[in-house]
Scaffold this motif. Structure first.
Motif, PDB file in Angstrom:
ATOM      1  N   LYS A  74       0.892  -1.018  -0.088  1.00 54.18           N
ATOM      2  CA  LYS A  74      -0.054  -0.069  -0.340  1.00 54.18           C
ATOM      3  C   LYS A  74       0.914   1.139   0.053  1.00 54.18           C
ATOM      4  O   LYS A  74       2.005   1.168   0.664  1.00 54.18           O
ATOM      5  CB  LYS A  74      -0.868  -0.102   1.266  1.00 54.18           C
ATOM      6  N   GLU A  89      -8.953 -10.774  -0.312  1.00 52.16           N
ATOM      7  CA  GLU A  89      -9.888 -10.123  -1.347  1.00 52.16           C
ATOM      8  C   GLU A  89     -10.074  -8.701  -0.933  1.00 52.16           C
ATOM      9  O   GLU A  89      -9.981  -7.732  -1.792  1.00 52.16           O
ATOM     10  CB  GLU A  89     -11.244 -10.506  -1.241  1.00 52.16           C
ATOM     11  N   ASP A  90     -10.246  -8.138   0.444  1.00 57.87           N
ATOM     12  CA  ASP A  90     -10.079  -6.757   0.827  1.00 57.87           C
ATOM     13  C   ASP A  90      -8.609  -6.160   1.376  1.00 57.87           C
ATOM     14  O   ASP A  90      -8.242  -6.447   2.299  1.00 57.87           O
ATOM     15  CB  ASP A  90     -11.259  -6.713   1.874  1.00 57.87           C
ATOM     16  N   HIS A  96      -7.972  -3.160   1.733  1.00 53.37           N
ATOM     17  CA  HIS A  96      -8.126  -2.049   3.067  1.00 53.37           C
ATOM     18  C   HIS A  96      -8.276  -2.681   4.506  1.00 53.37           C
ATOM     19  O   HIS A  96      -7.741  -2.407   5.328  1.00 53.37           O
ATOM     20  CB  HIS A  96      -9.282  -1.239   2.539  1.00 53.37           C
ATOM     21  N   GLY A  97      -9.148  -3.679   4.406  1.00 51.72           N
ATOM     22  CA  GLY A  97      -9.492  -4.363   5.670  1.00 51.72           C
ATOM     23  C   GLY A  97      -8.335  -5.039   6.100  1.00 51.72           C
ATOM     24  O   GLY A  97      -8.088  -5.440   7.143  1.00 51.72           O
ATOM     25  N   TYR A  98      -7.381  -5.721   5.191  1.00 56.48           N
ATOM     26  CA  TYR A  98      -6.060  -6.425   5.379  1.00 56.48           C
ATOM     27  C   TYR A  98      -5.263  -5.479   6.286  1.00 56.48           C
ATOM     28  O   TYR A  98      -4.769  -5.886   7.077  1.00 56.48           O
ATOM     29  CB  TYR A  98      -5.489  -6.870   4.011  1.00 56.48           C
TER      30      TYR A  98
END
Length: 240
Positions: free
Chosen positions: A44, A103-104, A106-108
């Motif tokens: 990120k 899959e996510d 942001h959540g990771y």
């Protein structure tokens, strides 16, 4: 404490992303990250200036031993002064090991523990084309940057870098405006040509009407002179 990202990946340019002015339009630079590990990683991009830079992609999956090209766009700054060069914009690459069911993104990263995180900083500099300014910045690149306030390291505020989708929308809008302006110019030019054509036609009609009236007046004068001329000659003959 986060781990050093140099243990799992490299990135180019390694020293700094240099954006050269003038800054009256979008400036794009490319950051290439390369994996050094046999594991898939998630990355990120964060930045100290989220309102100035757009990043595409701003997060994603970096496969083992693979490469990802990241495009960074700087928005136009119409009033850039030399004093703004004192601010060193930065990017932070954050990475973690990818899970099978990921899959996510942001959540990771929200759940990722800092102890399982890798971080690496990328400096970002704005330079002018004046030689004296460039010389100063080249010297700065050779030294590590440390901003201090009262002898204490300044705390950097890093935010998630924005995805470049908004930039595409803005580019489309600018192109549409430019196209519309060209169409307006064309319409104005066509209208001007039409008006000129009308003026020319009116002028030609006026000239024709003038010539017709002049011709009629001339013919009338000739007839009048001819008629009264003969009458005058007869009266003169009678008088003598």
């Amino acid at each position: 404490m986060a781990k050093k990202i140099a243990d799992i990946m490299t990135y180019e340019p390694a020293d700094a992303l240099v954006f050269e002015g003038p800054f009256d339009k979008y400036v794009k630079r490319k950051l290439v990250i390369r994996s050094l590990t046999d594991k898939d990683m998630v990355y990120k991009m964060k930045t100290t200036s989220p309102r100035l830079f757009y990043v595409r992609p701003n997060m994603g999956l970096l496969r083992a031993k693979s490469t990802v090209n990241i495009e960074i766009y700087m928005q136009p700054k119409l009033s850039t002064v030399p004093s703004s060069l004192a601010k060193h914009h930065k990017f932070l690459i954050v990475a973690g090991e990818a899970t099978e069911d990921l899959e996510d993104f942001h959540g990771y990263f929200k759940q990722l523990d800092r102890a399982n995180m890798w971080e690496g900083r990328v400096r970002c500099l704005l330079v002018h084309r004046q030689p004296e300014v460039i010389d100063t910045l080249v010297n700065e690149l050779a030294e590590p940057i440390r901003q201090t306030a009262g002898g204490v390291d300044e705390v950097e505020v890093l935010n998630d870098a924005l995805q470049g989708d908004e930039l595409e929308d803005l580019k489309m809008t600018e192109e549409e405006v430019a196209t519309l302006e060209e169409e307006i110019k064309a319409i104005r030019g066509t209208t001007g040509n039409v008006e000129k054509a009308k003026e020319n036609r009116c002028a030609k009609r006026s000239n024709k009407l003038f010539m017709l009236v002049a011709s009629l007046v001339t013919v009338g004068a000739v007839i009048l002179v001819t008629h009264y001329g003969e009458y005058a000659v007869q009266r003169i003959k009678q008088a003598f």
